[in-house]
Design an enzyme around this catalytic site. Structure first.
Site, short mmCIF file in Angstrom:
data_model
loop_
_atom_site.label_atom_id
_atom_site.label_comp_id
_atom_site.label_asym_id
_atom_site.label_seq_id
_atom_site.Cartn_x
_atom_site.Cartn_y
_atom_site.Cartn_z
N LEU A 133 0.76 -0.79 -0.15
CA LEU A 133 0.30 0.12 0.42
C LEU A 133 0.76 0.89 -0.15
CD1 LEU A 133 -2.82 1.60 -0.13
CD2 LEU A 133 -2.34 1.45 2.22
N SER A 140 1.18 8.04 5.75
CA SER A 140 0.09 8.26 6.24
C SER A 140 -1.68 8.54 5.31
CB SER A 140 -0.10 9.53 7.01
OG SER A 140 0.95 8.92 7.96
N TRP A 167 8.57 0.71 2.15
CA TRP A 167 8.06 -0.02 3.50
C TRP A 167 7.63 -0.89 3.51
CZ3 TRP A 167 11.54 2.91 5.34
CH2 TRP A 167 11.66 4.36 5.19
N ARG A 278 19.57 -10.20 41.11
CA ARG A 278 20.89 -9.13 41.00
C ARG A 278 20.72 -8.78 42.62
NH1 ARG A 278 25.58 -6.15 39.05
NH2 ARG A 278 25.51 -4.30 39.70
N ILE A 347 16.09 -1.04 34.21
CA ILE A 347 16.22 -1.77 35.37
C ILE A 347 17.51 -2.69 35.45
CG2 ILE A 347 15.05 -3.79 36.51
CD1 ILE A 347 12.53 -2.13 36.41
N GLU A 373 1.37 0.10 10.35
CA GLU A 373 0.01 0.68 10.39
C GLU A 373 -0.68 2.08 9.97
OE1 GLU A 373 -1.76 -3.39 9.92
OE2 GLU A 373 0.36 -4.56 9.63
#
Length: 393
Positions: A133, A140, A167, A278, A347, A373
């Site tokens: 597409l 867009s 793409w 950890r 983290i 998308e």
């Protein structure tokens, strides 16, 4: 890297068949996908053999009619399969979503003769699809696409396609392409859908894009230089292509949402395992409130996203409108994936920034899900139109 086996997600599945299906998927993930995911992504290797395996297992046509080789599964089940695959390797989960999207036009709008001829190899015969597409100048604003298809032949029984698509996931490796091309005037009403074989003369692909993440999934421009296809490969009526494309994208957005939650779940699993192993200041870092709250927020975002995409899927399965909810799910789930993966890197600290742990790859992969998308800015426009009507000009 911590040696751990995360607990499977406790899923609400509608049938025993669906539970058996998820068990099969988890077995394939454990044996065939997860062990090689990091190495193959780093090498940029496309796992075609995995898609062949998934096809043989009946996992590439889950939502389509068993008359043509599909699985007769509701979206509620299919999306949870996608989530499991994406958690192991996004290249695979997103690839299955794109393949399903590529089959949508023929399954939903093709004639019985077209479906009988083409769907069985597409759904369970090992073929892999791509969806064409977007173009270099129309992303867009898809209704402004420029690829053209012109009738040819003494009786107008063939079409000649010229143009470039951009793409394209699986560009250059797909066996078939669902192509949207302009056959009439400007705007959405001049677009028609075609099913183009991957080996068609005049069809070629550029070198794959060099991407931040999903390096194992080829994304490339696809060129159509005088590609001839018979009228029997036109899907739907002339000028119906854009409506076909939009209907496919509503479903495809749910696929992206499910993939995003898979990526986020994988990141949470890694972060939780690390935080409990950890030790700093004589105790696991999971004991520290600041980090515990981060984990709690991550888990909550994942559960909220999963609940939203499943709610939208159940609307679709019931034959009710779901476009607004699909846009909401795509928006919420992909934003959550970006936040959760970023927090997972935090983290793990310095380790999270290295390729020795998968969270840095998951963070890079999460970013693309906010773009494909329909960017998340476009999703907000779609949602707002459902709420307040079209924009005034």
């Amino acid at each position: 890297m911590p040696d751990h086996a995360p607990q499977p997600v406790d899923r609400q599945l509608p049938t025993d068949e669906a539970r058996d299906l998820l068990s099969l998927v988890r077995d394939i993930v454990h044996r065939e996908i997860a062990p090689k995911a990091a190495e193959e992504e780093e090498a940029g290797r496309f796992p075609r053999e995995i898609f062949t395996l998934l096809s043989d297992a009946g996992l590439l046509g889950l939502v389509y009619d068993s008359e043509f080789g599909g699985g007769d599964q509701p979206y509620e089940v299919y999306l949870q399969v996608l989530e499991e695959l994406a958690a192991a390797r996004l290249t695979v989960g997103l690839g299955v979503s794109v393949h399903t999207l590529s089959c949508h036009a023929l399954a939903g709008y093709g004639t019985k003769e077209q479906q009988a001829e083409h769907l069985p190899p597409m759904l369970g015969g090992g073929l892999l699809g791509a969806y064409c597409l977007s173009e270099p100048a129309s992303g867009s604003d898809a209704a402004s696409l420029r690829t053209k298809a012109v009738r040819d032949g003494d009786h107008g029984d063939h079409w000649v396609i010229d143009g470039t698509k951009a793409w394209i996931t699986h560009g250059g490796v797909a066996d078939f392409y669902t192509v949207l091309a302009r056959t009439g005037g400007e705007g959405a009403r001049g677009v028609t859908a075609f099913l183009v074989p991957g080996d068609a003369e005049g069809l070629s692909a550029a070198a794959p894009e060099k991407k931040m993440g999903m390096k194992g999934s080829p994304t490339a421009q696809v060129h159509f230089d005088g590609v001839r296809v018979p009228d029997s490969r036109r899907i739907g009526e002339e000028g119906q292509g854009f409506a076909i494309a939009l209907s496919a994208l509503d479903s495809g957005r749910l696929g992206i949402a499910a993939c995003a939650i898979g990526v986020a779940q994988a990141a949470l699993d890694e972060a939780l395992a690390y935080a409990t192993e950890r030790r700093q200041f004589g105790r696991p870092i999971a004991d520290f409130q600041g980090l515990r709250f981060m984990l709690a927020d991550m888990a909550t975002q994942i559960e909220a996203g999963r609940a939203l995409y499943l709610s939208a899927a159940r609307l679709r399965d019931a034959g009710r409108p779901f476009a607004k909810q699909a846009a909401m799910a795509k928006l919420l789930c992909t934003d959550a994936a970006m936040k959760v993966t970023t927090d997972a890197v935090q983290i793990l600290g310095g380790y999270g920034y290295t390729a020795d742990f998968p969270v840095e790859r998951l963070m890079r992969e999460a970013k693309v899900l906010q773009i494909v998308e329909g960017t998340n800015q476009i999703q907000r426009m779609v949602i707002a139109r459902h709420l307040a009507g079209p924009e005034t000009r």
